[in-house]
Scaffold this active site. Structure first.
Site, PDB file in Angstrom:
ATOM      1  N   ASP A 134       0.709  -1.066   0.338  1.00 14.30           N
ATOM      2  CA  ASP A 134       0.238  -0.309  -0.286  1.00 14.30           C
ATOM      3  C   ASP A 134       1.025   1.211  -0.124  1.00 14.30           C
ATOM      4  OD1 ASP A 134      -1.886  -1.605   0.022  1.00 14.30           O
ATOM      5  OD2 ASP A 134      -2.130  -1.622   2.241  1.00 14.30           O
ATOM      6  N   ASP A 187      -6.713  -1.455  -4.925  1.00 11.99           N
ATOM      7  CA  ASP A 187      -8.654  -1.318  -3.544  1.00 11.99           C
ATOM      8  C   ASP A 187      -8.698   0.469  -4.064  1.00 11.99           C
ATOM      9  OD1 ASP A 187      -6.519  -2.501  -1.723  1.00 11.99           O
ATOM     10  OD2 ASP A 187      -5.378  -1.386  -0.932  1.00 11.99           O
TER      11      ASP A 187
END
Length: 170
Positions: free
Chosen positions: A123, A137
């Protein structure tokens, strides 16, 4: 009464595949760039509250189930299989289904690729006030929003009244 078939045709599958492949390619490319340019937990300010902050997430959203990577992997694979099955049966139901499910499937598969290959997901998009996330995401969230808007719009359309054939009047 003639009913149209709702199963996906080849052009629906082509659209779904194009969107999913683009989502996977974009997500994998950005994650690769972040992994090769930043060390874990290193931060690069971009603009305003936006930073590129490399973190590893072995769980799902907000780090949930971080100690259950195998379970998350299996559940993701099941979810993708279910979406493909649903699309095969209903791909022609609404014109946005190939794009919406393409984003969902592409985002899910891209994160699944990382879980299987690396044991975690990279991330990096960080606004400071929200947990870091990645493009996959974002694709999943946008796909869900498109599906919800399409479903709500379909529910609000006035339905044409059914015409019944009055056989006794003949």
């Amino acid at each position: 009464m003639v009913q149209r078939k709702l199963g996906a045709r080849w052009w629906h599958w082509l659209g779904l595949a194009a969107v999913a492949a683009s989502a996977i390619a974009g997500d994998q490319l950005t994650k690769h760039l972040v992994r090769t340019r930043l060390r874990i937990d290193e931060v690069e300010k971009v603009i305003g509250p936006l930073s590129i902050h490399r973190v590893q997430n072995s769980g799902i959203a907000f780090g949930l189930f971080s100690s259950a990577t195998a379970l998350v992997t299996v559940l993701t694979a099941i979810a993708v299989a279910w979406m493909l099955f649903f699309f095969a049966r209903s791909g022609a139901r609404h014109p946005v289904l190939p794009a919406a499910l393409g984003l969902l499937i592409g985002g899910s598969l891209s994160n699944l690729i990382d879980r299987v290959r690396l044991g975690h997901v990279t991330d990096f998009i960080d606004f400071g006030w929200w947990p870091a996330f990645n493009l996959a995401d974002s694709f999943i969230v946008v796909g869900v929003v498109i599906l919800l808007v399409a479903l709500m719009a379909a529910d609000h359309r006035p339905r044409e009244p059914r015409r019944h054939l009055d056989v006794a009047a003949r």
